[in-house]
Design a protein around this motif. Structure first.
Motif, short mmCIF file in Angstrom:
data_model
loop_
_atom_site.label_atom_id
_atom_site.label_comp_id
_atom_site.label_asym_id
_atom_site.label_seq_id
_atom_site.Cartn_x
_atom_site.Cartn_y
_atom_site.Cartn_z
N ALA A 65 -2.74 -8.34 -1.05
CA ALA A 65 -2.49 -9.60 -1.86
C ALA A 65 -0.76 -9.35 -2.39
N ALA A 66 -0.68 -11.06 -3.16
CA ALA A 66 0.82 -11.30 -3.59
C ALA A 66 1.00 -10.83 -4.98
N ASP A 67 1.49 -10.50 -5.72
CA ASP A 67 1.37 -9.60 -7.10
C ASP A 67 2.69 -10.82 -7.87
N ILE A 68 1.88 -11.76 -8.84
CA ILE A 68 3.08 -12.62 -9.22
C ILE A 68 3.75 -12.23 -10.22
N LYS A 69 3.04 -11.66 -11.11
CA LYS A 69 3.23 -11.13 -12.52
C LYS A 69 3.31 -9.48 -12.55
N GLY A 70 3.48 -8.78 -11.55
CA GLY A 70 3.86 -7.17 -11.83
C GLY A 70 1.84 -6.95 -11.96
N ASP A 71 1.06 -7.52 -12.48
CA ASP A 71 0.00 -6.89 -12.79
C ASP A 71 -1.15 -5.79 -12.01
N LEU A 72 -0.77 -6.75 -11.05
CA LEU A 72 -2.23 -5.69 -9.74
C LEU A 72 -1.95 -4.23 -9.11
N SER A 73 -0.84 -3.89 -9.75
CA SER A 73 0.24 -2.95 -9.36
C SER A 73 -0.21 -1.83 -10.24
N GLY A 74 -1.10 -1.96 -10.87
CA GLY A 74 -2.03 -1.21 -12.20
C GLY A 74 -3.73 -0.54 -10.79
N LEU A 75 -3.53 -1.22 -10.20
CA LEU A 75 -4.33 -0.76 -9.06
C LEU A 75 -4.41 0.66 -9.02
N ALA A 76 -2.94 0.80 -9.06
CA ALA A 76 -3.02 2.36 -8.83
C ALA A 76 -3.56 3.64 -9.10
N PHE A 101 -7.08 3.12 -6.79
CA PHE A 101 -6.79 3.29 -4.63
C PHE A 101 -5.47 2.87 -4.20
N PRO A 102 -6.07 2.95 -3.17
CA PRO A 102 -4.98 3.54 -2.07
C PRO A 102 -4.17 2.07 -2.05
N THR A 103 -2.85 2.78 -2.71
CA THR A 103 -1.63 1.19 -2.37
C THR A 103 -0.46 1.32 -2.18
N VAL A 104 0.27 -0.05 -0.98
CA VAL A 104 1.51 0.31 -0.36
C VAL A 104 1.83 -1.20 -1.08
N PHE A 105 3.33 -0.59 -1.54
CA PHE A 105 4.00 -1.72 -1.84
C PHE A 105 5.02 -2.44 -1.01
N TRP A 106 5.50 -3.52 -1.39
CA TRP A 106 6.12 -4.16 -0.29
C TRP A 106 7.17 -4.79 -0.96
N ASP A 107 7.92 -5.46 -0.49
CA ASP A 107 8.78 -6.44 -1.58
C ASP A 107 9.72 -7.20 -0.38
N LEU A 108 10.12 -8.35 0.11
CA LEU A 108 10.72 -8.72 0.87
C LEU A 108 12.13 -9.02 0.62
N ASP A 234 7.96 -11.18 -7.92
CA ASP A 234 8.22 -11.61 -9.38
C ASP A 234 9.01 -12.40 -9.08
N LYS A 235 10.35 -11.60 -8.21
CA LYS A 235 11.46 -11.94 -7.67
C LYS A 235 11.29 -14.24 -6.49
N LEU A 236 10.56 -13.48 -5.80
CA LEU A 236 10.53 -14.24 -4.36
C LEU A 236 9.85 -14.96 -5.40
N MET A 237 8.81 -15.57 -6.21
CA MET A 237 8.48 -16.76 -6.88
C MET A 237 10.20 -17.72 -7.43
N GLN A 238 11.15 -17.46 -7.06
CA GLN A 238 12.12 -17.86 -7.64
C GLN A 238 12.03 -18.90 -6.18
N LYS A 239 11.69 -18.42 -5.14
CA LYS A 239 12.63 -19.22 -4.14
C LYS A 239 11.04 -19.16 -3.26
N PRO A 240 10.12 -20.58 -4.10
CA PRO A 240 8.68 -20.66 -3.44
C PRO A 240 9.20 -21.32 -2.05
N ARG A 241 9.96 -22.02 -1.89
CA ARG A 241 9.29 -21.91 -0.27
C ARG A 241 9.81 -21.12 0.47
#
Length: 518
Positions: A65-76, A101-108, A234-241
């Motif tokens: 899942a892409a976390d646009i606002k950072g809210d989904l990180s609370g799953l962990a 829940f078991p969570t792995v964080f990714w960031d381009l 959150d930062k990736l959304m500033q580069k939508p393409r």
């Protein structure tokens, strides 16, 4: 939240319009028929996404899942027994049980999670052209560049490789144009300028090695629960393409690499694409056709795709028709376009004679939704008005310290964190220039003047470009691939990776382009 092969999403309240009192469950066996979560800002889409992700994880299904606002990180982190959550659980007839829940964080960009990288050749010319905002002529030149690299076995891994390849094209315009079609200096220059802009935006961190192994998304923990892979966007959304191109690349990679499995008891992987309209904005028709084909066929690979967006009209009709599981939160009908969206959303449901669906969409409260999931025979259920279940994980983001601690304990720690610069097109072209310099100087000394220089240049180009390639086995070179051969070569990628040779890397082609040619 699983019970007999289902995920509890909510319950229709007893009494009132659209209220049957029955639980609304998503059947895992039909979860690969894809889905849509839609609704205006602030109506509860993110909480619904979290409830679905938690349910899949509990069922042993990995999630991305892409976390646009950072809210989904609370799953962990475990949720809190807030009065509103406890009350909602009581209304649904279930106990409220906080859980993590078991969570792995990714960031381009490698700042809030493990870096995600792919090679330029894996991205392919079609998606790369969209990322660079190239016109048709410039995209044609980019395709020629990929063909030259493929035929000369120059792996194009990162952006410096692509720059070196474009420099080679600009230095040999006449010979390349005669072999592959017109290549102008203006087109090459335009691509180079767009590459510079892309690098200035930080996108160069995305291209390189070690490239992402998609099997790392499909992991379970010791208890058999699926890992939730969260992309910090959150930062990736500033580069939508870049965001859209990355998601489409990942979807196409899954389609290409995973074997056909038909219908399973539960999906191998479920993707949630938030802000789905960015995938389709300004996309050319060939790309839309390819996306539609991937969405239609990836079901048989055991992958479910769920689009999350504000307006159902954001998703093309050809793709919308493939989405069998629907959760529709409130829409506001203040403008003519909003009113069309409400009507379109209402018409996509299997109508319930108990209430006016279009009217109900505008009256839903926060945490309420209209739901319709596929039933046993694959037919959509009658739309019901439902209260969405409370999530078990935290609602809201982790603190930076909590995130850093989880990244340090990640099962993938150290695998992707450091980039690797293997020999590729940049080094090969630099080496070629160095090897050709000495013969050129010797020829100029012995023959003198312009004739020697032209002779050495001709020898160099003859070795690289030559005349029309001969069939493999008669001169050691393979001919340009036919359309059918390109499709077949795409299917060989997983084998090529296991072999790990330069020949394997040279086979890597444009995934979506290959699908379009089927």
């Amino acid at each position: 939240m699983t019970d007999d092969g289902t995920i509890l999403i909510g319950r229709s309240p007893a009494g009132g319009p659209g209220g049957s009192g029955k639980p609304e469950r998503l059947t895992l066996r039909l979860a690969n028929r894809h889905g849509l979560v839609a609704g205006a800002t602030g109506t509860g889409k993110t909480v619904t996404l979290q409830v679905m992700a938690e349910g899949f994880s509990n069922a042993g299904v990995p999630v991305f899942a892409a976390d646009i606002k950072g809210d989904l990180s609370g799953l962990a982190a475990a949720g809190e027994a807030k009065p509103a959550f406890v009350k909602r659980a009581e209304e649904l007839g279930i106990p409220y049980e906080p859980d993590r829940f078991p969570t792995v964080f990714w960031d381009l960009f490698g700042e809030q999670g493990h870096p995600i990288r792919c090679t330029v050749m894996e991205m392919g010319p079609l998606l790369l052209a969209r990322l660079l905002e190239l016109n048709d002529t410039q995209e044609g030149v980019l395709n020629i560049a990929f063909r030259v690299a493929d035929e000369n076995q120059w792996p194009v891994i990162d952006l410096k490789d692509l720059r070196a390849l474009l420099t080679f094209l600009s230095e040999n315009l006449k010979e390349i144009s005669g072999t592959y079609g017109n290549v102008s200096a203006a087109s090459v220059g335009a691509i180079q300028r767009q590459l510079l802009m892309l690098e200035n935006q930080g996108a160069d961190k995305f291209f390189g090695e070690p490239a992402l192994n998609l099997s790392d998304f499909m992991r379970t923990d010791r208890e058999g629960r699926g890992f939730v892979n969260i992309l910090a966007a959150d930062k990736l959304m500033q580069k939508p393409r870049l965001y859209a191109s990355f998601l489409l690349w990942m979807l196409s990679e899954l389609f290409e690499e995973l074997p056909e499995v038909g219908d399973l008891d539960k999906p191998k992987l479920v993707f949630f694409f938030d802000e789905a309209h960015l995938l389709f904005n300004d996309a050319p028709k060939p790309l839309l056709d390819a996306v539609e084909q991937v969405v239609r066929l990836i079901r048989s690979k055991g992958v479910g795709v769920y689009f999350v967006t504000q307006n159902p009209l954001d998703v093309p009709e050809t793709v919308l028709g493939q989405l069998g599981n629907r959760v529709q939160h409130a829409l506001r009908a203040f403008t003519p376009r909003d009113q069309r969206a409400v009507r379109a959303a209402a018409e996509t449901f299997r109508q319930n004679p108990g209430f006016d669906v279009a009217k109900a969409i505008t009256e839903l409260g926060v945490g309420e939704a209209l739901v319709s999931f596929l039933e046993a025979k694959g037919t959509p259920s009658v739309v019901e008005r439902a209260l969405i279940a409370p999530p078990q994980g935290r609602v809201g983001p982790l603190t930076p310290a909590e995130r850093a601690a989880l990244i340090a304990q990640s099962p993938l720690r150290g695998k992707y964190d450091e980039s690797v610069d293997n020999e590729s097109a940049y080094e090969m072209l630099a080496k070629r220039k160095g090897l050709d310099a000495a013969p050129a100087e010797a020829a100029q000394d012995s023959e003198g003047g312009l004739g020697g220089l032209l002779g050495s240049l001709g020898g160099m180009l003859g070795g690289v470009l030559g005349s029309k390639p001969a069939p493999q086995g008669r001169g050691g070179r393979r001919p340009p691939q036919s359309l059918a051969e390109q499709v077949v070569s795409n299917a060989a990628r997983s084998m090529a990776r296991s072999v790990g040779t330069q020949v394997g890397n040279a086979i890597l082609r444009n995934v979506l382009g290959g699908l379009m040619k089927k």
